[in-house]
Design an enzyme around this catalytic site. Structure first.
Site, PDB file in Angstrom:
ATOM      1  N   GLY A  60       0.932  -1.233   0.005  1.00 25.43           N
ATOM      2  CA  GLY A  60       0.062   0.064  -0.043  1.00 25.43           C
ATOM      3  C   GLY A  60       0.960   1.628   0.061  1.00 25.43           C
ATOM      4  O   GLY A  60       0.233   2.456   0.303  1.00 25.43           O
ATOM      5  N   TYR A 100       5.815 -22.389   9.980  1.00 27.46           N
ATOM      6  CA  TYR A 100       5.156 -21.513  10.684  1.00 27.46           C
ATOM      7  C   TYR A 100       5.234 -21.944  11.883  1.00 27.46           C
ATOM      8  O   TYR A 100       4.972 -22.957  12.387  1.00 27.46           O
ATOM      9  CB  TYR A 100       3.859 -22.214  10.138  1.00 27.46           C
ATOM     10  CG  TYR A 100       2.786 -21.086   9.707  1.00 27.46           C
ATOM     11  CD1 TYR A 100       2.012 -20.354  10.901  1.00 27.46           C
ATOM     12  CD2 TYR A 100       2.615 -20.574   8.429  1.00 27.46           C
ATOM     13  CE1 TYR A 100       1.221 -19.479  10.415  1.00 27.46           C
ATOM     14  CE2 TYR A 100       1.619 -19.577   7.972  1.00 27.46           C
ATOM     15  CZ  TYR A 100       0.620 -19.007   9.134  1.00 27.46           C
ATOM     16  OH  TYR A 100      -0.096 -17.829   8.882  1.00 27.46           O
TER      17      TYR A 100
END
Length: 861
Positions: A567, A776
């Site tokens: 962004g 993870y």
């Protein structure tokens, strides 16, 4: 009894026992340790071991004393009745050689001397007519104290005046008369040994409290103090029950149990524009892990709603699992769950006249506190913690929802002219604080959050070329449904797909569980359209005609800069993506593997299969595997018998250890021939690695839990367990080392900080590559009495991250950088690389209109 009418006879009975079944387990549970549920499998095993002579229980002696008459209509003093009843029970105490050996271990006296003292004080010896079993007299300290405490009441009134607390604690109901000769040498030595033990208990507790305060921990919890007190190997001879009693006294606590509170109370208005979600918590508002009473009135965990396969099922093993793994009691009976209280935020800083101008540009805007809170946060542990503790957070001044590309461009023009900061917002599922606003010190401009979820249409589908043009605000859930309606799949399934958006995937350079078959987002996206501060950017002509939707060799690909831009360069408004026909066959499989070494070897060989690799393979380490078992529904007797039969009939399974085995869950997709060949290859590799295929039920349940388990963190936080995940890419050459060293570093740092209980850390291997895999990690700590728990959690994670980077792991595989991980870029990127990235930013966004300050762009502030 007095109100039932008639006369009653109360007979005082005393049961004297030697060793009882699971004596050590029961004594630990009695000290407020985690309760282990009785299982059918465990009961059958215990009966078998008892019949085979592996479990030996002691004798029991039962005696009755003179009865107490309770006449009809009598005015009864029940306190006196209870004192009389207990006194008569205590007169019936008998001790055997087994009991004396336990006292010998606790008090350090010879058992013959203890026996003499007990006889003088009125305690009877075990009747010689009883044939005692040959039970082991090897005790844990907890066992030894539980046995010794049967006759500790005899010395309660003899303790010195400074030990009044202990006298009342050992025997709350005082006898009418002192028993025995207090001046006898044996009695004096017996009492002196007790007094020294109790003095040692008090000193140990004081030292533990002082040590915690030295480490900056002043909000003391009993079990935390107990952990510190018992961490010194020199005091192993002190019973935990005595330590805990002294701790409760020292902290001024009691054991009262308030009524069970099944309901959650809200202190803030949780209504947000997205009616599916709940403020400050992950997921759908109708789906939550909740504590409810089971049919026996005992607390069990149930997931509300009906969206997931786990919904509505009674998960009785979850709370015992959390207690066993963290060494912390989950007090669901006396403690109301910690709820969301919201954030401390400022008022909207944009004047009304400017808001009126914004409202003319976009279809919808909101300045409601809840909506602004939602758009200024994500789902990092810091976000979750702040919502539960009323953290002070800067949030957007206004949230807007554009519906068209022209509205987005209008917002950009307005922001440039009005000196506003635009932060794009998709599903808001980031765990990197990418949507958090920069502080006022870093950027004082008003902030507008641009929510793209109203731009959620599929613009066209080109079936012949296998492409679709889709607006960036569409969520994964809707996109998958739309494509499925047309007979296609996008192949991209991140764990967040229910809420994350196509634009968010592109902005964070996301990856999904089926990467092995369909690729990551950069493999799926063919072209994108970006609204930037220098105009629309795409590979096409000004008249709207798109360029060739395929590979080109035409120089620098500017649009690739927006993959992972978070962004900070512009807003992705749409993308052309690849689509595939729905697979004709989808199958699941589970593989149990003896240990992590064999498991890593298994997935590494799977990764080298190339086109024959399954769509998805996940390897759960032992900690994750046991967590998965704790999330299963209560086993029926039939299920228990099936498990026993499997273990009895399968020699390979009998060799597996419950504390070492790991589990791989697999998805096969494709044509019938493709899936058949994939299964054959997987079976060969599993056999080579000592694995056991356990069927589609295990494989399917593992994937069903993928989406439901995300709710577990909020449930844990309700009871002050703070958790989060972090991931990395690790090369095969150091993958095992990274797992081992990262876990070790986390556990060491947790101990160094003297935090309560123990840390839970697990790891799973997900996306597989030719040269490595994604790791993870999940970490949970207890934070109930830690004031700065969120910061401490981040610092522990930082220790692990540095170990990961040291051994060749990446900063992130797919979560992105955001603000949380931007500090690592300085050491990972060369100066020239950083300058090149900043040059791109200055070229595409010269006025810093997109000032989220993620990645390395904070230096522009």
């Amino acid at each position: 009894l007095a109100q039932t009418g008639g006369n009653h006879i109360i007979i005082p009975i005393c049961i004297n026992y030697e060793k009882i079944p699971e004596q050590d387990v029961l004594t630990r549970e009695a000290i407020s340790g985690p309760k282990r549920n009785i299982s059918t499998v465990g009961l059958i095993k215990w009966i078998k071991d008892t019949l085979l002579g592996k479990e030996v229980i002691g004798s029991i002696h039962i005696a009755a004393n003179e009865p107490i008459m309770l006449g009809q209509g009598e005015n009864i003093d029940f306190h006196e009745l209870a004192r009389k009843l207990q006194s008569r029970q205590q007169e019936l105490l008998f001790v055997s050689d087994y009991h004396l050996k336990a006292a010998e271990q606790i008090l350090g006296l010879n058992k013959d001397e203890i026996s003499k003292a007990l006889r003088i004080m009125g305690c009877s010896a075990w009747p010689e007519t009883c044939e005692a079993n040959e039970v082991s007299a090897v005790f844990s300290t907890a066992e030894a104290w539980s046995i010794t405490s049967q006759f500790s009441h005899l010395i309660a009134h003899k303790l010195k005046i400074t030990q009044t607390f202990w006298s009342e604690w050992i025997r709350p109901i005082k006898p009418n008369n002192s028993i025995g000769n207090d001046e006898d040498e044996s009695v004096l030595r017996f009492v002196d040994a007790f007094e020294k033990l109790l003095d040692k208990v008090d000193t140990t507790v004081e030292q533990a409290i002082d040590e915690l305060k030295f480490h900056g921990i002043y909000h003391l919890a009993p079990n935390h103090v107990l952990d510190i007190a018992t961490s010194n190997p020199l005091i192993d001879s002190i019973p935990d029950a005595l330590l805990l009693a002294a701790i409760h006294r020292r902290l001024g606590m009691n054991n009262s149990q308030p009524d069970f509170n099944y309901f959650r109370n809200s202190l803030v208005d949780r209504s947000v524009e997205n009616k599916y979600e709940e403020l400050g918590m992950w997921g759908f508002h109708d789906s939550r892990f909740q504590v409810r009473p089971d049919k026996d009135g005992q607390p069990t965990v149930v997931m509300s709603g009906n969206r997931y396969s786990i919904s509505g099922k009674s998960l009785r093993y979850l709370i015992p699992f959390i207690e066993a793994e963290t060494k912390i009691k989950v007090d669901v009976l006396s403690k109301a769950p910690r709820d969301v209280v919201g954030l401390e935020i400022a008022e909207c800083a944009i004047p009304k006249e400017k808001l009126d101008l914004v409202s003319k540009i976009v279809s919808k805007l909101s300045i409601s506190p809840a909506t602004r809170m939602r758009h200024g946060t994500g789902y990092s542990q810091e976000d979750a913690f702040d919502f539960r503790h009323g953290g002070r957070v800067r949030v957007p001044d206004v949230v807007v929802w554009p519906k068209t590309e022209s509205e987005v461009m209008g917002l950009i023009d307005f922001s440039k002219n009005s000196s506003c900061n635009l932060i794009p917002h998709g599903g808001g599922t980031n765990v990197s604080q990418a949507t958090r606003c920069p502080s006022m010190k870093k950027d004082p401009r008003p902030i507008i959050s641009v929510d793209m979820t109203h731009m959620d249409s599929v613009l066209w589908i080109n079936e012949e070329d296998g492409l679709a043009h889709v607006q960036a605000g569409i969520t994964g859930r809707v996109l998958i449904q739309e494509m499925k309606r047309h007979g296609y799949t996008i192949g991209h399934e991140p764990d967040s797909l229910e809420f994350s958006t196509l634009g968010g995937w592109i902005a964070t350079k996301a990856s999904g569980m089926k990467r092995s078959k369909y690729g990551n987002i950069e493999d799926i996206v063919v072209d994108i359209r970006v609204a930037s501060s220098i105009g629309n950017i795409w590979k096409g002509q000004e008249n709207g005609i798109a360029g060739p939707p395929g590979r080109e060799s035409r120089g620098i690909d500017l649009l690739s800069c927006f993959l992972g831009s978070e962004g900070c360069l512009g807003i992705v408004v749409s993308a052309i993506i690849r689509i595939w026909p729905l697979p004709t066959v989808i199958q699941h499989e589970g593989v149990l593997i003896p240990d992590m070494d064999a498991g890593i070897h298994f997935v590494r060989r799977i990764a080298r299969l190339g086109p024959l690799a399954p769509a998805s393979v996940r390897l759960l380490d032992n900690a994750h595997f046991r967590l998965g078992q704790a999330l299963r529904e209560n086993s029926s007797i039939a299920d228990s018998i099936r498990k026993l039969a499997l273990k009895a009939l399968t020699p390979k399974y009998r060799a597996f250890s419950s504390n070492e085995m790991v589990c791989a869950t697999i998805i096969f997709e494709g044509s019938a021939d493709e899936v058949r060949e994939q299964r054959r290859k997987v079976s060969e590799i599993a056999m080579h690695c000592g694995g056991l295929l356990v069927g589609s039920r295990v494989g399917r349940s593992g994937y069903d839990l993928t989406f439901a388990i995300a709710y577990l963190r909020d449930f844990a936080l309700s009871y002050d367990f703070l958790g989060d995940s972090f991931e990395t890419f690790a090369p095969w050459s150091t993958l095992h080392l990274i797992i081992k060293e990262a876990k070790k570093a986390i556990e060491k740092e947790h101990r160094r900080r003297r935090l309560p209980g123990q840390v839970f850390v697990g790891c799973r291997i997900t996306q597989l590559y030719h040269n490595g895999a994604c790791l993870y990690f999940y970490m949970f700590i207890y934070c109930g009495n830690i004031s700065n728990a969120s910061s401490i959690f981040s610092e522990i994670e930082d220790v692990a991250r540095k170990v990961i980077l040291k051994h060749g792991g990446s900063i992130s595989h797919h979560h992105g950088i955001g603000k949380i991980r931007s500090k690592y870029l300085l050491d990972c990127d060369s100066k020239g690389f950083r300058q090149g990235v900043l040059a791109i930013k200055n070229g595409l966004d010269p006025s810093n209109t997109f000032g989220a300050q993620n990645l390395s762009f904070a230096s522009l502030a």
